[in-house]
Design a protein around this motif. Structure first.
Motif, short mmCIF file in Angstrom:
data_model
loop_
_atom_site.label_atom_id
_atom_site.label_comp_id
_atom_site.label_asym_id
_atom_site.label_seq_id
_atom_site.Cartn_x
_atom_site.Cartn_y
_atom_site.Cartn_z
N PHE A 1 10.43 17.41 6.08
CA PHE A 1 10.36 15.94 5.70
C PHE A 1 9.22 15.37 4.83
O PHE A 1 8.03 16.12 5.06
CB PHE A 1 10.51 15.27 6.99
N GLY A 2 9.40 14.37 4.32
CA GLY A 2 8.09 13.62 3.51
C GLY A 2 8.45 12.29 3.71
O GLY A 2 9.65 11.52 3.89
N MET A 3 7.16 11.44 3.82
CA MET A 3 7.29 10.00 3.93
C MET A 3 6.98 9.48 2.80
O MET A 3 5.77 9.67 2.21
CB MET A 3 6.41 9.45 5.23
N TYR A 4 7.55 8.60 2.20
CA TYR A 4 7.29 7.72 1.04
C TYR A 4 7.07 6.24 1.06
O TYR A 4 7.57 5.88 2.09
CB TYR A 4 8.44 7.93 -0.01
N VAL A 5 6.29 5.72 0.42
CA VAL A 5 5.86 4.39 0.48
C VAL A 5 5.77 3.56 -0.76
O VAL A 5 5.59 4.37 -1.86
CB VAL A 5 4.41 4.01 1.25
N HIS A 6 6.19 2.41 -0.87
CA HIS A 6 6.19 1.83 -2.12
C HIS A 6 4.84 0.93 -2.04
O HIS A 6 4.53 0.30 -1.28
CB HIS A 6 7.29 0.38 -2.20
N PRO A 7 4.01 1.72 -2.90
CA PRO A 7 2.39 1.01 -2.93
C PRO A 7 2.18 -0.41 -3.04
O PRO A 7 1.55 -0.87 -2.21
CB PRO A 7 1.71 1.69 -4.20
N GLU A 8 2.99 -1.30 -3.73
CA GLU A 8 2.85 -2.67 -3.94
C GLU A 8 3.15 -3.30 -2.54
O GLU A 8 2.45 -4.10 -2.17
CB GLU A 8 3.55 -3.18 -5.26
N SER A 9 4.27 -2.77 -1.76
CA SER A 9 4.58 -3.28 -0.76
C SER A 9 3.39 -3.08 0.36
O SER A 9 3.35 -4.04 1.28
CB SER A 9 5.92 -2.64 -0.19
N LEU A 10 3.02 -1.86 0.44
CA LEU A 10 1.83 -1.51 1.29
C LEU A 10 0.73 -2.39 1.26
O LEU A 10 0.08 -2.86 2.12
CB LEU A 10 1.50 -0.16 1.23
N ARG A 11 0.32 -2.68 -0.01
CA ARG A 11 -0.76 -3.46 -0.22
C ARG A 11 -0.70 -4.97 0.02
O ARG A 11 -1.53 -5.65 0.58
CB ARG A 11 -1.23 -3.28 -1.76
N ALA A 12 0.55 -5.45 -0.29
CA ALA A 12 0.95 -6.92 0.16
C ALA A 12 0.93 -7.21 1.48
O ALA A 12 0.50 -8.22 1.92
CB ALA A 12 2.34 -7.07 -0.47
N GLN A 13 1.30 -6.30 2.30
CA GLN A 13 1.48 -6.33 3.64
C GLN A 13 0.32 -6.02 4.56
O GLN A 13 -0.14 -6.75 5.45
CB GLN A 13 2.69 -5.39 4.39
N LEU A 14 -0.52 -4.92 4.17
CA LEU A 14 -1.62 -4.42 4.78
C LEU A 14 -2.89 -4.37 4.05
O LEU A 14 -4.02 -4.42 4.85
CB LEU A 14 -1.54 -2.95 5.48
N GLY A 15 -2.90 -4.55 2.70
CA GLY A 15 -4.12 -4.62 2.02
C GLY A 15 -5.15 -5.51 2.26
O GLY A 15 -6.59 -4.84 2.33
N THR A 16 -5.09 -6.71 2.95
CA THR A 16 -6.09 -7.47 3.25
C THR A 16 -6.97 -7.05 4.37
O THR A 16 -8.15 -6.96 4.40
CB THR A 16 -5.51 -8.93 3.51
N LYS A 17 -5.98 -6.47 5.33
CA LYS A 17 -6.38 -6.21 6.68
C LYS A 17 -7.34 -4.86 6.59
O LYS A 17 -8.29 -4.63 7.31
CB LYS A 17 -5.46 -6.08 7.75
N TYR A 18 -6.82 -3.97 5.73
CA TYR A 18 -7.30 -2.45 5.88
C TYR A 18 -8.21 -2.02 4.59
O TYR A 18 -8.84 -0.99 4.68
CB TYR A 18 -6.27 -1.57 6.05
N ALA A 19 -8.07 -3.06 3.45
CA ALA A 19 -8.73 -2.52 2.27
C ALA A 19 -10.37 -2.33 2.70
O ALA A 19 -10.98 -3.09 3.35
CB ALA A 19 -8.78 -3.72 1.22
N GLY A 20 -10.81 -1.20 2.21
CA GLY A 20 -12.35 -1.01 2.41
C GLY A 20 -12.52 -0.01 3.63
O GLY A 20 -13.79 0.56 3.65
#
Length: 185
Positions: free
Chosen positions: A25-44
């Motif tokens: 199996f492989g898990m894929y993500v839409h980068p913009e969706s990931l950043r929009a939902q969690l970018g503020t909390k986990y960036a850095g």
């Protein structure tokens, strides 16, 4: 466009003697969706730290991040009945964890898609997409077999791969580290 976050293999132990590789199996993500939902909390946050934070995986399962699990059948003895039975048991357990109940109409609908007329063979590709609005879409060998509207089933399904315990710990941490790198780009 989704990008690959990590890969793993789902194995089944037979009488403590032999291990059978059922599917990759492989898990894929839409980068913009990931950043929009969690970018503020986990960036850095460093990827090597984030991959071990259970809070990060919980947030992935709580937010509407566009995810896909692609499974490729490796074991030629795998049948649609075995796949349906395994998912039924696994997803009931995960639903119990996610919502404290194993009853979810989406699970019955999902299992109905895995019917006797669906053929599973070595090399079969099964894509499960978590789409906005709590939609879980199943595609087998490029043919859409159905869409279920159940946020709980979406969470339960993806909890198999990035929850506790995952079907593969090494794959979970690889996925987490990759997703963290995406958040930092």
């Amino acid at each position: 466009m989704q990008v690959l976050g990590g890969v793993g293999v789902r194995c089944r132990q037979l009488m403590k003697i032999k291990s059978i590789n059922l599917y990759a199996f492989g898990m894929y993500v839409h980068p913009e969706s990931l950043r929009a939902q969690l970018g503020t909390k986990y960036a850095g946050v460093s990827p090597s730290d984030l991959k071990f934070r259970s809070e990060f995986y919980d947030d992935l399962l709580r937010h509407e991040v566009s995810l896909t699990v692609r499974m490729v059948v490796l074991y030629k003895g795998l049948t649609v009945d075995l796949v349906r039975s395994a998912f039924q048991v696994s997803l009931r357990n995960r639903l119990r964890k996610v919502i404290s109940s194993e009853d979810d109409e989406g699970l019955q609908i999902f299992c109905s898609y895995l019917s006797g007329d669906l053929k599973i063979h070595k090399g079969t590709v099964i894509d499960i997409h978590w789409q906005p609005g709590g939609r879980l879409q199943a595609v087998v060998d490029g043919r859409r077999v159905g869409t279920i509207f159940s946020e709980n089933l979406c969470r339960a399904f993806f909890d198999l791969y990035i929850g506790d315990p995952p079907v593969s710990s090494s794959a979970k941490h690889s996925i987490g580290e990759s997703f963290a790198r995406i958040l930092n780009n």
